[in-house]
Write an enzyme that holds these catalytic residues in place. Sequence first.
Site, mmCIF file in Angstrom:
data_model
loop_
_atom_site.group_PDB
_atom_site.id
_atom_site.type_symbol
_atom_site.label_atom_id
_atom_site.label_comp_id
_atom_site.label_asym_id
_atom_site.label_seq_id
_atom_site.Cartn_x
_atom_site.Cartn_y
_atom_site.Cartn_z
ATOM 1 C CB CYS A 109 -1.013 0.027 1.215
ATOM 2 S SG CYS A 109 -2.032 -1.254 1.373
ATOM 3 N NE ARG A 126 5.143 1.324 -0.464
ATOM 4 C CZ ARG A 126 6.274 0.851 0.179
ATOM 5 N NH1 ARG A 126 7.533 1.238 -0.489
ATOM 6 N NH2 ARG A 126 6.405 0.518 1.396
ATOM 7 C CD1 TRP A 130 -0.911 -6.445 -2.754
ATOM 8 C CD2 TRP A 130 -1.123 -7.025 -0.642
ATOM 9 N NE1 TRP A 130 -0.700 -7.779 -2.856
ATOM 10 C CE2 TRP A 130 -0.817 -8.010 -1.485
ATOM 11 C CE3 TRP A 130 -1.390 -7.131 0.645
ATOM 12 C CZ2 TRP A 130 -0.713 -9.336 -0.827
ATOM 13 C CZ3 TRP A 130 -1.330 -8.234 1.213
ATOM 14 C CH2 TRP A 130 -1.103 -9.594 0.641
ATOM 15 C CG ASN A 133 0.359 2.251 3.788
ATOM 16 O OD1 ASN A 133 -0.525 2.394 3.014
ATOM 17 N ND2 ASN A 133 1.442 2.552 3.045
ATOM 18 N N GLY A 134 -0.808 -1.280 6.570
ATOM 19 C CA GLY A 134 -0.584 -2.039 7.618
ATOM 20 C C GLY A 134 -1.668 -2.756 8.215
ATOM 21 C CD GLU A 177 15.605 -14.714 -7.841
ATOM 22 O OE1 GLU A 177 14.542 -15.368 -6.948
ATOM 23 O OE2 GLU A 177 15.214 -13.965 -8.537
ATOM 24 C CE LYS A 219 12.309 -12.324 -9.788
ATOM 25 N NZ LYS A 219 13.199 -11.939 -8.494
ATOM 26 C CD GLU A 268 8.231 -11.962 -7.875
ATOM 27 O OE1 GLU A 268 8.107 -11.282 -6.992
ATOM 28 O OE2 GLU A 268 9.308 -12.149 -8.271
ATOM 29 C CG HIS A 294 14.906 -39.796 -4.966
ATOM 30 N ND1 HIS A 294 15.176 -40.860 -4.723
ATOM 31 C CD2 HIS A 294 15.947 -38.999 -5.080
ATOM 32 C CE1 HIS A 294 16.182 -41.074 -4.723
ATOM 33 N NE2 HIS A 294 16.877 -39.914 -4.804
ATOM 34 C CE LYS A 336 10.740 -3.790 -5.208
ATOM 35 N NZ LYS A 336 11.512 -4.885 -6.124
#
Length: 607
Positions: free
Chosen positions: A2, A27, A73, A99-100, A481, A485, A488, A504, A602
Amino acid sequence: MCGIVGYVGGQQAAPLLLEGLARLEHRGYDSAGVAVLGGSGQRLAKRAGRVRDLSEALPKRFAGKVGIGHTRWATHGPATDANAHPHLDEASAVAVVHNGIIDNASTLRRQLTDAGVELASDTDTEVLAHLVARSDADTLEGKVRETLSYVEGTYGIAVTHADFPDRIVVARNGSPLLVGVGEKEMFVASDLAAIIRHTTAVAHLDDGEMATVTATGFTTVRHTDGAATAREAVAIDVDADQYEAGEHESYMHKEIHEQPASAARVLRGRLDERFGTAHLGGLGLDNRELRAIRRVKILGCGSAFYVGQMGAGLIEELARIPADAEAASEFRYRNPIVEPDTLYVVVSQSGETIDTLLAVEEVRRKGGRCVGLVNVVGSAIARACDGGIYLHAGPEVAVASTKALTNMFLGFALLALQLGRVRDLSIADGKRLIAGLERLPDQIAEILEGEADLAEAAKELAAAESLFFVGRVRGFPVAREGAQKFKEISYRHAEAYQTSELKHGPLALISPQVPTVAVVPDDELTERNVAALHEIAARGGPLWVVTHPGVDLGDVPARRIEVPRNEVELDPILLTVPLQVLAYHAAASLGLDVDKPRNLAKSVTVE
Ligand code: AGP
């Protein structure tokens, strides 16, 4: 997570707020809103969707020189117009952005509804607007302080009130907020990016601090007891263009291509060629203390955790100290044993990730020593640590982290070198690694020159619904990674596995429809890796192999993606760069918004 922006001054607030929100959109981007205070009280516009949707829908007459805005968000309640911020009280006198997370929101919501308040949203934030409106305090600062005394949780908030039309009150507890000082105008924001075009004179609030901001200045107090904190603005040395995508089609593209320069920055002034070592003065550890370290525990989230695994490998190889990485989001929940001779290394681009910050607090509560590898200067994690080094990657805007991760790896390489050289690592090996580190920026540039070929490969990979990324030992975090990526930003199911573990279980999933990207550097495991490639090929699995020139893949039908040779210890980062480019072009070829992937944001400042 946010974004908050606010303005008070001589200009119309709405255009400035919308501009700030556009710069904060990475954000949080499921809804956005602004509230301005004009002659007739609060005016509100908010809606689900992007900032541009809000701009298009903004009423023509939306005048007011004080205002607050927010990109969201979603945490409490879906992304709807009603749940978008700002939130107002019933009389539309108070506007709040937040925010939070308010942990006791359900109790407060119940108390308000019992008292006859009709709540208009599903959010935790709305309670703040009602509580401010119901406070008997005779100043806005007093009303906000009283409200916060009822609240448990994390917040960065900005509040305006029709009865106090010359001011914004902001408060911080666990979610960043800063005040920006202009010429007879003032800004508030959760991130410098929002106001960078207007001022670089800023005061970062601390947790537990609040500010009353008018067009001519600001005052700060502790919101617990009202004691003045006398915070002053300082000039931040930053180039506003760093926050623009410029000639690139996206921030992620720009940030991938910035890596040769940003990688050189993190190394600058830290390499000692004469003694084959690194100097990380910011750690605050002398040689005796470095030698006393018996174990290294690395903590980070998401990609920072995967780079942490690369870092653990480097530390074990170069310093021969047992090292491992763990997801910071899990660490504190298993009542970890914190040992005095373990060095805890936390790693974070934003320096805000709440899970990582809480892991630091857990370590420190139990007497452990934490150092940080952090990109954002002065961020909460950087401040919470006992010492650390900054990554100097510059502002990273795209949700998918690239250049910051590369610098994390290099930060670990420097740390491993310094730890190694006060132990058994020879000066010759130290010099060998320094020479390797110095070659890296140019080698990253060389990989990026092959972008067109990688884009072609990416298009083919993007056609698959499901992919494997595999690697062993140094190559396994690279595969993790790479898969991260890819999933995402392209929304393809990409699963990372140790190459050795395929047989396996997951080999059952290999088919002509499921491609594998295999990380096969020229190292002591090459032959074994090639054997596994045969097993994949025998099941009809299409193969792309990230490898070094000259590596003999035998008659395996694989497409090669080659990276330059360096010292084997440094291979992971060169093997990672093409995977960033693959993910980028896969998402771009699918027409997706690479900078703002769905459901993500982000900085993850909620648990
Ligand atoms: C990286 O591409 C991701 N967006 C994500 O996993 C990220 O690395 C993670 O959330 C940690 O963020 P931080 O580095 O800001 O702490």
